[in-house]
Enzyme design. Structure first.
Site, PDB file in Angstrom:
ATOM      1  N   ARG A 162       0.828  -1.216   0.000  1.00  0.00           N
ATOM      2  CA  ARG A 162       0.000   0.000   0.000  1.00  0.00           C
ATOM      3  C   ARG A 162       0.863   1.267   0.000  1.00  0.00           C
ATOM      4  O   ARG A 162       0.511   2.267  -0.625  1.00  0.00           O
ATOM      5  CB  ARG A 162      -0.926  -0.016   1.215  1.00  0.00           C
ATOM      6  N   HIS A 221       0.461   4.516  -2.558  1.00  0.00           N
ATOM      7  CA  HIS A 221       0.197   5.876  -2.096  1.00  0.00           C
ATOM      8  C   HIS A 221       1.363   6.811  -2.383  1.00  0.00           C
ATOM      9  O   HIS A 221       1.167   8.024  -2.468  1.00  0.00           O
ATOM     10  CB  HIS A 221      -0.149   5.856  -0.612  1.00  0.00           C
ATOM     11  N   HIS A 224      -6.130  -5.731  -2.800  1.00  0.00           N
ATOM     12  CA  HIS A 224      -6.958  -5.866  -1.602  1.00  0.00           C
ATOM     13  C   HIS A 224      -7.102  -7.317  -1.167  1.00  0.00           C
ATOM     14  O   HIS A 224      -7.596  -7.576  -0.066  1.00  0.00           O
ATOM     15  CB  HIS A 224      -8.342  -5.259  -1.844  1.00  0.00           C
ATOM     16  N   ASN A 258      -4.032   8.485   4.666  1.00  0.00           N
ATOM     17  CA  ASN A 258      -2.864   7.864   5.294  1.00  0.00           C
ATOM     18  C   ASN A 258      -2.879   7.893   6.817  1.00  0.00           C
ATOM     19  O   ASN A 258      -2.403   6.962   7.463  1.00  0.00           O
ATOM     20  CB  ASN A 258      -1.582   8.553   4.801  1.00  0.00           C
TER      21      ASN A 258
END
Length: 336
Positions: free
Chosen positions: A67, A71, A197, A99
């Protein structure tokens, strides 16, 4: 009727996205899987060793490291800007809504950096550490391998405003696909990258609206399987009476294995996040494109793995800093 003018912040963000997309291709051609072959030949093994040690204490760390790469790349390109801590003159991307309280794994990145600084001081960038950590995490979880393009350098500043515009689980499907398209990622890339995911977790606060007040209706999301709704409500009581930071597996069937069961769950109307189920069930026009891709990946793990690998390479090529641009940080949390 004339369309209303876009807010100044939105205009600025759109302009920045166009610039990133334009620059990404030219700079990405300077990246190479063998970039550190001479200067730090054991970089891959070093990153892998630290992650394996971290995984023994924290099985969630694989998803968390993956992740971080997402990001990072979606803001300023893949430049390690997410890793910068707050200063009196700079807001950290870590403080952005997407975040704060959920982005994790930063101490592991610190450990990887320390090991690499010991082995090859001043050579491996923090941005490349994130790219390597993402691939290794997927592979350790049983997912595909791909050759990671390397040679990125680290940015000198965070972009808090850009991080505030990261894709959100609450975004409508059309908004999500557009955010990906703005960075050169098509609908197949979008659906494939959502597949990360399969090893993820979501806090209850991310799904409260689906369970109790979908789109302000004071009713649950009608696309959510009723039996599964009851299960999720048990784990996530109404916000006033429960812990909204409780965790839910985004793939309850094989929560720690990187596979395609995430898409089969969506076909059963058991996508946990609104953005998961939307790929199949949303009323927006985009679902006409995404729904068949969900079906294809649910039927073929090989197709999912191939598309995911391709999408990760494309995402990793978003506006990297190369050559003399940026720097190689000695500490990923601060500029040199």
């Amino acid at each position: 009727m004339a369309r209303p003018a876009m807010p100044a912040v939105a205009v600025a963000l759109c302009a920045a996205v166009v610039t990133l997309a334009a620059l990404g291709g030219a700079r990405a051609r300077e990246l190479s899987p063998g970039y550190y072959d001479a200067s730090c030949p054991h970089v891959y093994d070093t990153v892998r060793r630290v992650i394996q040690e971290a995984r023994a204490a924290d099985p969630r760390i694989l998803a968390s490291l993956l992740r971080l790469h997402f990001h990072d790349c979606f803001v300023n390109g893949c430049d390690g800007s997410l890793l910068l801590d707050e200063t009196p003159t700079m807001r950290s991307e870590k403080a952005a809504n997407a975040n704060v309280g959920s982005a994790r794994g930063f101490p592991v990145v610190d450990d990887i950096k320390a090991a690499l600084e010991h082995a090859c001081p001043g050579v491996v960038s923090c941005a490349d550490i994130l790219a390597l950590a993402a691939e290794i995490s997927v592979e350790l979880a049983g997912g595909p391998y791909w050759r990671v393009m390397l040679g990125r350098r680290d940015g000198m500043a965070a972009n808090f405003d850009g991080a505030q515009n990261l894709p959100s689980p609450q975004d409508p499907l059309d908004n999500l696909t557009q955010k990906f398209a703005d960075l050169g990622l098509d609908d197949t890339d979008f659906v494939a990258l959502q597949g990360a995911h399969t090893i993820g977790r979501a806090q209850c606060q991310s799904i409260q609206d689906r369970l109790y007040n979908f789109s302000g209706t004071e009713q649950p999301d009608p696309t959510l399987d009723r039996a599964y709704l009851a299960e999720l409500r048990q784990r996530c009581p109404a916000a006033a009476g429960g812990d909204d930071t409780g965790l839910n597996d985004l793939d309850p069937v094989t929560p720690d294995r990187f596979d395609n069961s995430y898409y089969a769950n969506i076909q059963r109307n058991r996508g946990v996040l609104r953005s998961d189920q939307a790929m199949l069930s949303a009323p927006e026009e985009s679902a006409e494109s995404t729904a068949p891709i969900v079906g294809r990946f649910a039927s073929s793990q090989a197709q999912f793995f191939q598309s995911f690998s391709t999408a990760m390479i494309k995402m990793g090529n978003i506006a990297p800093l190369t050559g003399s641009m940026g720097e190689v940080r000695r500490n990923c949390r601060v500029v040199n």
